[in-house]
Design a protein around this motif. Structure first.
Motif, PDB file in Angstrom:
ATOM      1  N   THR A  11       0.920  -1.220   0.406  1.00 43.32           N
ATOM      2  CA  THR A  11       0.175  -0.132   0.113  1.00 43.32           C
ATOM      3  C   THR A  11       0.775   1.401   0.119  1.00 43.32           C
ATOM      4  OG1 THR A  11      -1.983  -0.639   1.195  1.00 43.32           O
ATOM      5  CG2 THR A  11      -1.653   1.201   1.588  1.00 43.32           C
ATOM      6  N   MET A  13       1.977   4.854   0.763  1.00 44.14           N
ATOM      7  CA  MET A  13       1.890   6.226   1.827  1.00 44.14           C
ATOM      8  C   MET A  13       2.957   6.893   1.472  1.00 44.14           C
ATOM      9  SD  MET A  13       1.636   3.623   4.615  1.00 44.14           S
ATOM     10  CE  MET A  13       0.063   2.155   4.682  1.00 44.14           C
ATOM     11  N   VAL A  18      -0.465   9.144   4.971  1.00 44.37           N
ATOM     12  CA  VAL A  18      -1.738   9.425   3.522  1.00 44.37           C
ATOM     13  C   VAL A  18      -1.089   8.478   2.908  1.00 44.37           C
ATOM     14  CG1 VAL A  18      -2.609  10.806   2.945  1.00 44.37           C
ATOM     15  CG2 VAL A  18      -2.410  11.103   5.047  1.00 44.37           C
ATOM     16  N   LEU A  19      -3.257   7.620   2.556  1.00 51.58           N
ATOM     17  CA  LEU A  19      -2.607   6.565   0.652  1.00 51.58           C
ATOM     18  C   LEU A  19      -2.444   7.633   0.003  1.00 51.58           C
ATOM     19  CD1 LEU A  19      -5.838   4.855   0.894  1.00 51.58           C
ATOM     20  CD2 LEU A  19      -4.073   4.119   2.067  1.00 51.58           C
ATOM     21  N   LEU A  21      -2.398   7.135  -3.579  1.00 43.13           N
ATOM     22  CA  LEU A  21      -3.352   5.815  -4.815  1.00 43.13           C
ATOM     23  C   LEU A  21      -2.812   5.937  -5.771  1.00 43.13           C
ATOM     24  CD1 LEU A  21      -7.248   7.018  -3.022  1.00 43.13           C
ATOM     25  CD2 LEU A  21      -5.273   4.940  -2.924  1.00 43.13           C
ATOM     26  N   ILE A  51      -5.384  -0.374   7.547  1.00 39.38           N
ATOM     27  CA  ILE A  51      -6.075   0.092   6.654  1.00 39.38           C
ATOM     28  C   ILE A  51      -7.857   0.276   7.086  1.00 39.38           C
ATOM     29  CG2 ILE A  51      -6.911  -0.443   4.314  1.00 39.38           C
ATOM     30  CD1 ILE A  51      -4.237   0.618   4.489  1.00 39.38           C
ATOM     31  N   ASP A  54     -12.963   2.580   4.632  1.00 36.47           N
ATOM     32  CA  ASP A  54     -13.640   3.859   3.244  1.00 36.47           C
ATOM     33  C   ASP A  54     -12.356   3.666   2.326  1.00 36.47           C
ATOM     34  OD1 ASP A  54     -12.134   4.347   5.609  1.00 36.47           O
ATOM     35  OD2 ASP A  54     -12.727   6.541   4.633  1.00 36.47           O
ATOM     36  N   GLU A  55     -11.167   3.480   3.078  1.00 32.50           N
ATOM     37  CA  GLU A  55      -9.764   3.003   2.620  1.00 32.50           C
ATOM     38  C   GLU A  55      -9.491   1.882   1.931  1.00 32.50           C
ATOM     39  OE1 GLU A  55      -6.479   5.160   5.392  1.00 32.50           O
ATOM     40  OE2 GLU A  55      -6.734   3.249   6.064  1.00 32.50           O
ATOM     41  N   ALA A  58     -11.796   2.413  -1.862  1.00 33.07           N
ATOM     42  CA  ALA A  58     -11.188   3.710  -2.442  1.00 33.07           C
ATOM     43  C   ALA A  58      -9.621   3.044  -3.205  1.00 33.07           C
ATOM     44  CB  ALA A  58     -10.300   4.609  -1.072  1.00 33.07           C
ATOM     45  N   MET A  59      -8.970   1.908  -2.101  1.00 34.05           N
ATOM     46  CA  MET A  59      -7.400   1.495  -3.331  1.00 34.05           C
ATOM     47  C   MET A  59      -8.005   1.186  -4.346  1.00 34.05           C
ATOM     48  SD  MET A  59      -5.896   1.107   0.994  1.00 34.05           S
ATOM     49  CE  MET A  59      -4.606  -1.096   0.185  1.00 34.05           C
ATOM     50  N   ARG A 267       2.903   2.696   8.301  1.00 31.41           N
ATOM     51  CA  ARG A 267       2.143   3.484   9.976  1.00 31.41           C
ATOM     52  C   ARG A 267       2.585   2.534  10.638  1.00 31.41           C
ATOM     53  NH1 ARG A 267      -3.820   3.240   6.648  1.00 31.41           N
ATOM     54  NH2 ARG A 267      -3.512   5.494   5.589  1.00 31.41           N
TER      55      ARG A 267
END
Length: 294
Positions: A11, A13, A18-19, A21, A51, A54-55, A58-59, A267
């Motif tokens: 993932t 970041m 923060v992601l 994307l 994660i 909602d993430e 989105a991912m 994270r």
């Protein structure tokens, strides 16, 4: 349905956690070009415990847009609470994922009957094909082959990612399940042997860094070309070791930053790679022919 080299994608970041994307979309495109068969979003390598739902949504939407139907997109939706695993699987289904990778419930150590009922419920209520994920080294529970064989009869259970090292588990699963489940290795270091013993593919950490080599190795092993598979795997062996010098995904994220593909975001409670390991990881990357940015 599932086979070849599947990447358990990181993932991306930003430094503040923060992601990123857009970076995820670029990684998916890179894997399409490299021959990767599918990507797993928000698996262990994707820092799934950190994660938010909602993430995850989105991912998945970014990954699916980037994949554009060219490769599969699988969602990590496991939890040690069955109701939460169902909720995450429904989120993934609504986003358009092709399957759910569901890890065995960790920490609370269910019985084999509890594992069966957990997966049966997720398959019945989650809305996606389910890939069982057995990784006793992280979860403190082993989904035994006999239980897996029972689950192979459940509608919607389609595959297993088996992270018990070595080929013996693959042989046992194939003997018990026949062709009812796709068998995927979850251990890079022994994936070649797993595939040569009858496995269908691998869900790989190493494929994050050397996707073309992992694709080639998996293809050769699945087509019963042991010499070709071994030659490719020899180039990958250092990565198989080095990417686990600290808990995954710490080393693989460091490697991808050195390749210029992601920023150095991770994270807590995970932390950046200890500089004492830089040389080992870098040497393994160079051995695999990975380009490192200056």
């Amino acid at each position: 349905m599932f086979g070849g080299s599947i990447v358990a994608i990181v993932t991306p970041m930003h430094a503040d956690g923060v992601l990123d994307l857009p970076a995820l979309g670029r990684l998916v495109e890179w894997h399409v070009e490299a021959g990767t068969a599918a990507v797993v979003v928000a698996g262990t390598t994707g820092e799934s415990p950190c994660i938010a739902p909602d993430e995850l949504d989105a991912m998945l939407r970014v990954a699916l847009e980037a994949a554009a139907g060219r490769i599969g997109v699988i969602a990590g939706t496991g939890s040690n609470a069955t109701a939460h695993a169902i909720e995450l699987t429904r989120i993934a289904a609504a986003a358009g994922a092709g399957a759910a990778l569901v890890v065995t419930p960790y920490y609370n150590k269910p019985t084999q009957e509890g594992l069966y009922r957990h997966y049966e419920a997720v398959a019945r209520e989650g809305g996606l094909p389910v890939i069982l994920y057995n990784v006793p080294g992280r979860t403190a529970v082993d989904l035994l082959p006999e239980t897996t064989a029972r689950l192979a009869e459940v509608t919607g259970v389609v595959a297993i990612k088996e992270a018990v090292p070595g080929p013996e588990r693959a042989r046992r699963l194939r003997a018990l399940c026949g062709d009812r489940l796709d068998l995927l290795s979850g251990d890079d270091a022994t994936a070649m042997d797993f595939l040569l013993a009858g496995g269908d593919g691998v869900i790989s950490v190493t494929a994050n860094v050397a996707p073309r080599l992992m694709h080639g190795m998996a293809e050769a092993a699945c087509h019963d070309e042991p010499r070709k598979a071994a030659a490719l795997n020899e180039r990958l062996a250092g990565l198989h070791r080095a990417l686990f010098v600290e808990p995954n995904p710490i080393p693989v994220k460091w490697a991808l930053t050195r390749m210029g593909l992601i920023e150095a975001g991770i994270r807590l409670p995970l932390t950046p790679l200890d500089p004492a390991h830089y040389d080992e990881v870098r040497a393994a990357m160079l051995r695999a022919g990975v380009e490192i940015k200056p």
